[in-house]
Design a protein around this motif. Structure first.
Motif, mmCIF file in Angstrom:
data_model
loop_
_atom_site.group_PDB
_atom_site.id
_atom_site.type_symbol
_atom_site.label_atom_id
_atom_site.label_comp_id
_atom_site.label_asym_id
_atom_site.label_seq_id
_atom_site.Cartn_x
_atom_site.Cartn_y
_atom_site.Cartn_z
ATOM 1 N N ARG A 200 2.325 1.954 -3.307
ATOM 2 C CA ARG A 200 1.351 2.563 -4.225
ATOM 3 C C ARG A 200 1.161 4.042 -3.899
ATOM 4 N NH1 ARG A 200 -3.849 -0.935 -4.321
ATOM 5 N NH2 ARG A 200 -2.847 -1.937 -2.571
ATOM 6 N N ALA A 201 1.177 4.364 -2.616
ATOM 7 C CA ALA A 201 1.025 5.763 -2.208
ATOM 8 C C ALA A 201 2.182 6.589 -2.758
ATOM 9 C CB ALA A 201 0.970 5.868 -0.695
ATOM 10 N N THR B 273 0.840 -1.203 0.000
ATOM 11 C CA THR B 273 0.000 0.000 0.000
ATOM 12 C C THR B 273 0.873 1.250 0.000
ATOM 13 O OG1 THR B 273 -1.576 -1.245 1.336
ATOM 14 C CG2 THR B 273 -1.926 1.123 1.193
ATOM 15 N N ASN C 26 1.869 7.861 -6.014
ATOM 16 C CA ASN C 26 0.770 8.826 -6.066
ATOM 17 C C ASN C 26 -0.587 8.205 -6.397
ATOM 18 O OD1 ASN C 26 2.300 11.064 -5.327
ATOM 19 N ND2 ASN C 26 3.077 11.237 -7.437
ATOM 20 N N GLN C 27 -0.716 6.929 -6.129
ATOM 21 C CA GLN C 27 -2.044 6.338 -6.279
ATOM 22 C C GLN C 27 -2.825 6.634 -5.007
ATOM 23 O OE1 GLN C 27 -2.320 2.288 -7.607
ATOM 24 N NE2 GLN C 27 -0.259 2.352 -8.457
ATOM 25 N N VAL C 28 -4.141 6.672 -5.126
ATOM 26 C CA VAL C 28 -4.972 6.931 -3.948
ATOM 27 C C VAL C 28 -5.043 5.664 -3.095
ATOM 28 C CG1 VAL C 28 -7.246 7.640 -3.129
ATOM 29 C CG2 VAL C 28 -6.316 8.577 -5.266
ATOM 30 N N VAL C 29 -4.687 5.774 -1.827
ATOM 31 C CA VAL C 29 -4.823 4.614 -0.939
ATOM 32 C C VAL C 29 -5.642 5.027 0.287
ATOM 33 C CG1 VAL C 29 -2.667 3.508 -1.636
ATOM 34 C CG2 VAL C 29 -2.654 5.142 0.237
ATOM 35 N N PRO C 30 -6.506 4.130 0.733
ATOM 36 C CA PRO C 30 -7.310 4.458 1.916
ATOM 37 C C PRO C 30 -6.443 4.436 3.174
ATOM 38 C CG PRO C 30 -7.808 2.237 1.113
ATOM 39 C CD PRO C 30 -6.735 2.778 0.241
#
Lengths: 396, 120
Positions: free
Chosen positions: A183-184, A180, A187-191
């Protein structure tokens, strides 16, 4: 006896010879506590020569506390005739010339002589026996510890498995978290919430692994036996949890704990050792049985606390019952056959016992650990009691 | 796999809540569908898995054991990918799997996340 005018010189000499040959220290005092006879063994034991001792008050070989009370004991006996030590014998403390206080076994007899009543004391040094007892206790504590480690060893493979579960979970959670994070960084959106949740879960699993370790460590660590007042139900419950650690497919456990039980003065780890042992036996008895169930019951029965472990297995083979509590007589394929023998020893050291109802004919076996409600009075209390009794609390 | 390849449905048969939840979290993180079953009985209660699915099955399940599940899966016309997991000693694993033939993998716990990711 010495000092008797009627006693002929021949019998005096014979008596002196007998007294000096005796291995035990023998002394004679009169009603005032003055030493009349002080044999060779007395000399060796207390460090005074007969010349120094004879004519002195017997308090010279008693520790201060006893010495102060001794005259009171004699008076009391003379007045009431209440025998607290005469003809009985008991363990008291004596003191050597050099100030060393030591335990002795004292037996007292009385003789009526023309010179008045006299008391004959026979004194045996208890130090060698005490040393032996200490050694036996030490060896027994070692053995009890070895049995505990051995039980843990037999549970070892299962416990390793039990640790594998949280470790697996931790690795997977952390790997998921790492992914996770990666991915952050792209710059991907992660909860964010679920990221934190995953880490919290990993922490929780690490705690679970830590708990397993500390339970085991608590159980196998070598330490001196230590008795204290404990909540028996809590001690038993901890043992149940410990035993379940090593069980992948445990039977149904029914806990029927008595309410408001008085606390027990015990060594909690040793008591857990008994319960773990009984539970493991019970688990084995019900394996491959339909609806396997093990019941743990605690109760107060008069002045005893009881812990009963029963199973719905086939019951014990009548052939094994007579040797059930003997060391190295096992009907199992694994283990040393020490469990029940040591469990009973521990119970008896606690002034309790371990008993069995073998069952059979459709009933499972049932083992009961009995422990006194007010367990073993401490050594100090015990001595006080001896003092009081010797002081002839005759009024009571 | 999710990122590297196609997304698959992973069926996780594991009674330990920590292990099953972490596996599910991890598999979902990889972009797969992940379904957890606490025992073999609830797995059998669902429709049979597709050949493209992956089954991760703990060998030591309560009730119907993992070995039985694997045997059944291997008997399917188009068996899915099967990964057996176990924290038991090798001798125990061998005993449990004796007589179970077919093409499946065995991973011992603690599981390596990397290895299991590659297998799925």
């Amino acid at each position: 006896m010495t000092g008797s005018p009627e006693a002929g010189s021949v019998s005096d000499a014979r008596l002196a010879s007998v007294l000096d040959t005796a291995v035990d220290a023998i002394l004679v005092i009169n009603e005032r506590g003055e030493i009349l006879v002080f044999n060779k063994a007395c000399e060796k034991l207390f460090g005074y020569t007969p010349e120094e001792a004879i004519g002195q008050n017997v308090r010279m070989i008693m520790p201060t506390g006893y010495a102060d009370r001794h005259e009171g004991y004699i008076d009391n006996f003379l007045r009431t005739g209440h025998r607290k030590i005469i003809g009985i014998g008991r363990e008291v403390h004596a003191i050597h010339r050099d100030g060393t206080e030591f335990p002795v076994e004292l037996s007292v007899g009385e003789a009526f002589t023309p010179d008045g009543r006299q008391f004959i004391g026979i004194i045996r040094d208890l130090r060698p026996r005490k040393e032996q007892e200490r050694r036996v206790n030490e060896l027994q504590a070692d053995l009890v510890h070895i049995a505990r480690v051995s039980a843990m060893d037999e549970m070892g493979a299962a416990l390793a498995h039990e640790l594998n579960q949280p470790l697996t979970a931790i690795m997977l959670y952390l790997q998921a978290a790492t992914r996770t994070l990666a991915r952050a960084q792209e710059n991907q959106v992660v909860p964010g919430d679920s990221f934190r949740q995953v880490l919290d879960k990993a922490v929780h699993e690490a705690e679970r692994a830590g708990n397993i370790i500390s339970r085991m460590r608590h159980f196998v660590e070598k330490r001196d036996p230590h008795r204290r007042a404990v909540d028996l139900n809590a001690v038993v419950d901890e043992a149940v949890e410990l035993t379940l650690l090593g069980q992948r497919l445990p039977p149904r456990i029914e806990r029927d704990y008595g309410e408001n039980l008085p606390s027990a003065v015990v060594d909690p780890v040793q008591i857990q050792q008994i319960v773990v042992n009984l539970l493991r036996n019970a688990f084995e008895a019900v394996r491959d049985r339909p609806g396997p169930t093990v019941t743990i019951r605690t109760a107060r029965v008069r002045d005893m606390l009881t812990v009963t472990v029963s199973d719905n297995g086939p019951g014990l083979n009548p052939g094994v019952v007579p040797t059930l509590f003997k060391a190295f007589s096992t009907s199992k394929r694994t283990g040393m056959g020490l469990g029940l023998s040591i469990s009973r020893t521990i119970a008896q050291n606690h002034a309790g016992d371990l008993t069995v109802e073998p069952g059979g004919n459709g009933r499972g076996a049932s083992f009961t650990l009995h422990l006194p409600v007010t367990s073993a009075v401490s050594q100090d209390d015990d001595e006080d009691k001896v003092g009081d009794v010797a002081a002839g609390k005759a009024g009571a | 796999m999710g990122i590297l390849g196609a997304s698959v449905t992973v069926h996780i048969l594991e009674d330990d809540p920590g292990v099953s939840d972490s596996l599910q979290t991890y598999m979902k993180g990889l972009g797969h569908e992940a379904v957890v079953y606490r025992d073999a009985e609830s797995f059998f209660g669902r429709e049979p898995p597709a050949a493209s699915d992956t089954i991760i099955v703990d060998l030591f399940l309560p009730g119907i054991g993992g070995a039985k599940v694997i045997g059944w899966l291997m008997g399917l016309k188009n068996p899915p990918r099967v990964i057996a997991i176990s924290g038991q000693a090798q001798s125990v694993i061998d005993r449990q799997l004796s007589g179970v033939a077919g093409n499946f993998d065995i991973l011992r716990k603690p599981l390596s996340p990397h290895t299991i990711a590659q297998m799925v």
